[in-house]
Motif scaffolding. Structure first.
Motif, short mmCIF file in Angstrom:
data_model
loop_
_atom_site.label_atom_id
_atom_site.label_comp_id
_atom_site.label_asym_id
_atom_site.label_seq_id
_atom_site.Cartn_x
_atom_site.Cartn_y
_atom_site.Cartn_z
N ALA A 528 4.22 18.52 -11.94
CA ALA A 528 3.83 17.51 -12.92
C ALA A 528 2.67 16.70 -12.36
O ALA A 528 2.50 16.60 -11.14
CB ALA A 528 5.02 16.59 -13.22
N PRO A 529 1.85 16.13 -13.22
CA PRO A 529 0.74 15.31 -12.72
C PRO A 529 1.27 14.07 -11.99
O PRO A 529 2.34 13.55 -12.30
CB PRO A 529 -0.03 14.93 -13.99
N ILE A 530 0.49 13.62 -11.03
CA ILE A 530 0.79 12.39 -10.31
C ILE A 530 -0.10 11.29 -10.86
O ILE A 530 -1.34 11.44 -10.91
CB ILE A 530 0.55 12.57 -8.79
N ARG A 531 0.51 10.20 -11.30
CA ARG A 531 -0.23 9.02 -11.77
C ARG A 531 0.30 7.81 -11.02
O ARG A 531 1.48 7.48 -11.13
CB ARG A 531 -0.07 8.84 -13.28
N ALA A 532 -0.57 7.17 -10.27
CA ALA A 532 -0.10 6.05 -9.44
C ALA A 532 -1.28 5.20 -9.01
O ALA A 532 -2.44 5.65 -9.01
CB ALA A 532 0.64 6.58 -8.21
N ARG A 533 -0.97 4.00 -8.65
CA ARG A 533 -1.94 3.16 -7.93
C ARG A 533 -1.71 3.43 -6.45
O ARG A 533 -0.59 3.27 -5.95
CB ARG A 533 -1.73 1.68 -8.26
N ILE A 534 -2.75 3.86 -5.78
CA ILE A 534 -2.62 4.26 -4.38
C ILE A 534 -3.52 3.38 -3.53
O ILE A 534 -4.73 3.27 -3.79
CB ILE A 534 -2.98 5.75 -4.18
N ALA A 535 -2.92 2.75 -2.54
CA ALA A 535 -3.65 1.85 -1.64
C ALA A 535 -3.96 2.57 -0.33
O ALA A 535 -3.10 3.24 0.23
CB ALA A 535 -2.83 0.60 -1.37
N PHE A 536 -5.19 2.39 0.12
CA PHE A 536 -5.66 2.96 1.38
C PHE A 536 -6.06 1.79 2.27
O PHE A 536 -7.21 1.34 2.25
CB PHE A 536 -6.84 3.90 1.12
N PRO A 537 -5.10 1.26 3.03
CA PRO A 537 -5.31 -0.01 3.73
C PRO A 537 -6.55 0.00 4.63
O PRO A 537 -6.82 0.97 5.35
CB PRO A 537 -4.03 -0.16 4.56
N GLY A 538 -7.29 -1.08 4.55
CA GLY A 538 -8.45 -1.27 5.42
C GLY A 538 -9.77 -0.87 4.79
O GLY A 538 -10.84 -1.19 5.33
N ALA A 539 -9.75 -0.17 3.66
CA ALA A 539 -10.99 0.27 3.04
C ALA A 539 -11.57 -0.84 2.16
O ALA A 539 -10.84 -1.48 1.40
CB ALA A 539 -10.74 1.53 2.20
N ALA A 540 -12.88 -1.05 2.25
CA ALA A 540 -13.54 -2.03 1.39
C ALA A 540 -14.03 -1.40 0.10
O ALA A 540 -14.07 -2.05 -0.95
CB ALA A 540 -14.72 -2.67 2.13
#
Length: 697
Positions: A528-540
């Motif tokens: 199934a498709p993945i739909r999410a808010r994904i955080a990549f800590p430290g990236a500006a």
């Protein structure tokens, strides 16, 4: 930006190296023609693999055999291609297609067994209440290169004793030395490696269950072992003697077989490539200049919830390469990975899943199994399918070869940012622990027992061979002062590589630096498709790269992006500075067009094709959109032409085509060609294909 330039134009060194089945009468003209065809489709390397089906008059290592090999090497040099030689005829390696045993029958592979009545040729090791422990010839074989030499057939070549130094000296002399005598000018240039293939101490189909070699009884007892205690092997029990036995066998296999081949390759300017017998044989990976593994027979697959030891093969080769400082690690992939036991039923969707499964675990050299020189007669049923020139997607193979080169370029020379150490022993890599970490997007690295002496803790962190870990998963006795899996300290010390809202257990991530940029390779392993808010800590700021389409774009400012990763989707996310981010084009805003009303206009069962046409009306307002996607529900390979112009090909569902620049206002003519699985031609049962057919597991 250097990273984007690398992925836009990955070099030839990152090419896939398919197994090329040399399995029929080999002519100079046809060898050269096929190599030219490979290069024209973006394949710049091959493994020259003698395979069952060679004519009986072409003996292994004969003059005619070496003439064909030299012809291929010369052609590869002319085409700017690279070659990996193969050290056996056919496999498993170590017997020179039976020539080792032919030279000295005492060099045949041996094992131990527990019997009631020893045979005259047996060597009695111990008489016990459970029976007589004997050493005897295993009667194992290998698969040969001529018809009649396969498993169970009368001429199957005998396997050799890989634990006998004299036998292995003879093997190296018969094979490696002979190749070098004929091809020395190309070693280290066109020829870059020697492939050894799942060496088996007992051979295939042995009558004895456990390995042995003459004289091992003296080493075993001198080390404190009790021969009678080895009867526990046959009941699955463990004691001091069985543990000593396992250690001695592993050490001897490494010293007698792998060390020999590794030293020979290093001394002749090439790499030892290939893979050991099992997916979790991590300790012998240290002898490879390019550690490797083998994804075959659907041991791992999209529909499998628990692949057991085979789930660790990506870690096995990639983590070994990290610990040894090797640039590359390989996987011989796709071999006989047919669905439901139906020969030739291997879809493009499966191929994409396998490539992503391997890459996100760190594999950066792909060895597709296999490109067939010939599929005449029974050859087409010998470990199918052909995933190259005889596949339905060969005309579009540059899409695949470019994708593999991008993945390999991305993951080679990367600084892997792994947080968690997973201490393990050979054939005990804790797949259940690794699976739990993967589902939480937390990376780990296997630390086999042989590197434990190189591990030390300092300031609350674990150091091993240039790698630094914040926490440990598994055995709490391993550096107990560090945070271990299961406690609050572990969660604090080893946060995930990215954070998903909501959680996404089917998302896999590999976290690393490449070309100075912090990167996250994301892979959807679910259906199934993945739909999410994904955080990549430290990236500006975050950029993205579509590795299949070869396209970079801006994702967002800040460290969190709302992402959708479709079924079979993969995406590179990377952090970038203000100038690099501004130079990227904006992420294309796709407009999904209405489905077309296709009608079936032609069908060719011999070609396994159905052709559909549609008159498709679009408005000026629709054409103003930045990206126009046409959805199509079909299986298996879909190729679309719009107003007579090529709109590309799609190999898995959900299918959609980019139509920007191909449409005009008003009525457009669409022509869709759907090609089905070649299982419809060569398999045991038909596989549905065409419009309205969805890929199922």
């Amino acid at each position: 930006m250097e990273l984007v330039r690398l992925l836009d134009q990955p070099g030839r060194e990152y090419t896939p190296f398919p197994f090329w089945f040399l399995n029929d009468t080999l002519t100079d003209a046809e060898l050269c023609r096929q190599l030219e065809d490979f290069a024209a489709h973006g394949v710049y390397g091959v493994v020259l693999h003698p395979r069952i089906g060679l004519p009986p008059e072409m003996g292994y290592l004969s003059d005619s055999f070496f003439h064909a090999i030299e012809t291929a090497v010369r052609a590869a040099e002319r085409l700017g291609m690279r070659v990996i030689l193969y050290d056996e005829g056919m496999y498993p390696s170590g017997s020179a297609c039976g020539q080792v045993v032919a030279a000295n029958p005492a060099y045949a592979s041996r094992g131990i067994d527990l019997v009631q009545n020893p045979e005259p040729e047996d060597t009695v090791l111990a008489r016990t209440p459970a029976g007589v422990l004997v050493s005897r010839f295993s009667r194992g074989t290998i698969r040969g290169i001529h018809f009649g030499e396969d498993d169970g057939e009368p001429n199957a070549p005998p396997s050799a004793d890989l634990l006998n130094p004299d036998a292995m000296d003879l093997f190296v002399h018969l094979t490696h030395d002979a190749y070098y005598a004929r091809l020395a000018p190309w070693f280290g240039r066109t020829i870059i490696g020697f492939f050894t293939d799942e060496p088996s101490v007992l051979g295939r189909n042995p009558r004895t269950p456990f390995a042995w070699t003459p004289g091992l009884e003296d080493e075993f007892t001198a080390a404190g072992g009790d021969l009678a205690g080895l009867t526990a092997l046959f009941s699955g029990e463990e004691n001091a003697s069985t543990r000593l036995y396992q250690k001695l066998i592993l050490d001897k296999e490494g010293d007698v077989y792998y060390r020999r081949l590794s030293a020979w390759c290093a001394g002749h300017g090439v790499a030892l490539v290939g893979h050991p017998h099992r997916s979790d044989d991590i300790e012998v990976e240290r002898w490879f200049q390019i550690p490797g593994q083998d994804l075959a027979l659907r041991w791992v697959a999209p529909e499998k919830q628990d692949a057991g030891i085979d789930a660790m093969m990506g870690h096995c080769s990639a983590d070994a390469a990290l610990l040894m400082g090797c640039r590359r690690n390989a996987n011989e992939c796709f071999g006989a990975c047919n669905r439901d036991g139906n020969p030739w039923q291997l879809s493009g969707g499966d191929i994409k899943w396998y490539l992503d499964w391997l890459a996100v675990r760190g594999v950066n050299l792909f060895i597709p199994h296999a490109f067939y020189y010939s599929i005449e007669g029974p050859r087409k049923q010998e470990r199918p399918p052909d995933v190259g020139p005889h596949s339905i997607w060969w005309g579009r193979y540059r899409l695949w070869s470019d994708y593999m080169r991008r993945l390999s370029a991305l993951l080679t020379d990367a600084e892997v940012l792994v947080r968690v150490a997973l201490p393990c022993r050979n054939r005990d890599l804790h797949p259940e622990i690794a699976a739990g970490l993967e589902q939480a997007q937390t990376s780990c690295c296997c630390l086999p027992e042989s590197v434990w002496p190189d591990c030390y803790s300092k300031d609350g962190r674990l150091y091993c061979r240039g790698l630094v870990f914040d926490a440990v998963a598994g055995d709490e006795r391993f550096f107990p002062e560090l945070p271990h899996l299961g406690g609050a300290a572990f969660d604090e010390a080893a946060p995930p590589d990215c954070r998903c809202d909501p959680p996404q257990p089917k998302l896999r991530v590999r976290h690393f630096r490449r070309c100075g940029a912090e990167c996250w390779l994301l892979v959807n392993e679910g259906e199934a498709p993945i739909r999410a808010r994904i955080a990549f800590p430290g990236a500006a700021r975050l950029g993205g790269y579509d590795l299949w389409a070869g396209r970079a774009f801006r994702l967002c400012e800040g460290d969190t992006a709302a992402l959708e990763l479709p079924r079979r989707g993969s995406l590179l996310v990377f952090a970038c500075g203000a100038d690099d981010w501004a130079a990227l084009p904006p992420m294309p805003a796709a407009v999904l067009l209405p489905e077309a009303d296709f009608r079936l206009t032609a069908e060719d069962p011999d070609a396994v094709q159905k052709i559909y046409e549609a008159d498709y009306t679009v408005s000026d307002a629709q054409l103003a959109a930045g990206s126009l996607r046409l959805p199509v529900q079909a299986e298996e390979m879909c190729e679309l032409r719009v107003n007579g112009r090529d709109a590309g090909a799609v190999f898995w569902s959900p299918c959609s085509f980019e139509l920007k620049g191909l449409l005009h206002p008003g009525v457009n003519r669409l022509r869709l060609t759907v090609t089905g699985s070649l299982a419809n031609r060569y398999g045991l049962r038909p596989v549905p294909y065409g419009l309205g057919v969805a890929e199922t597991l």
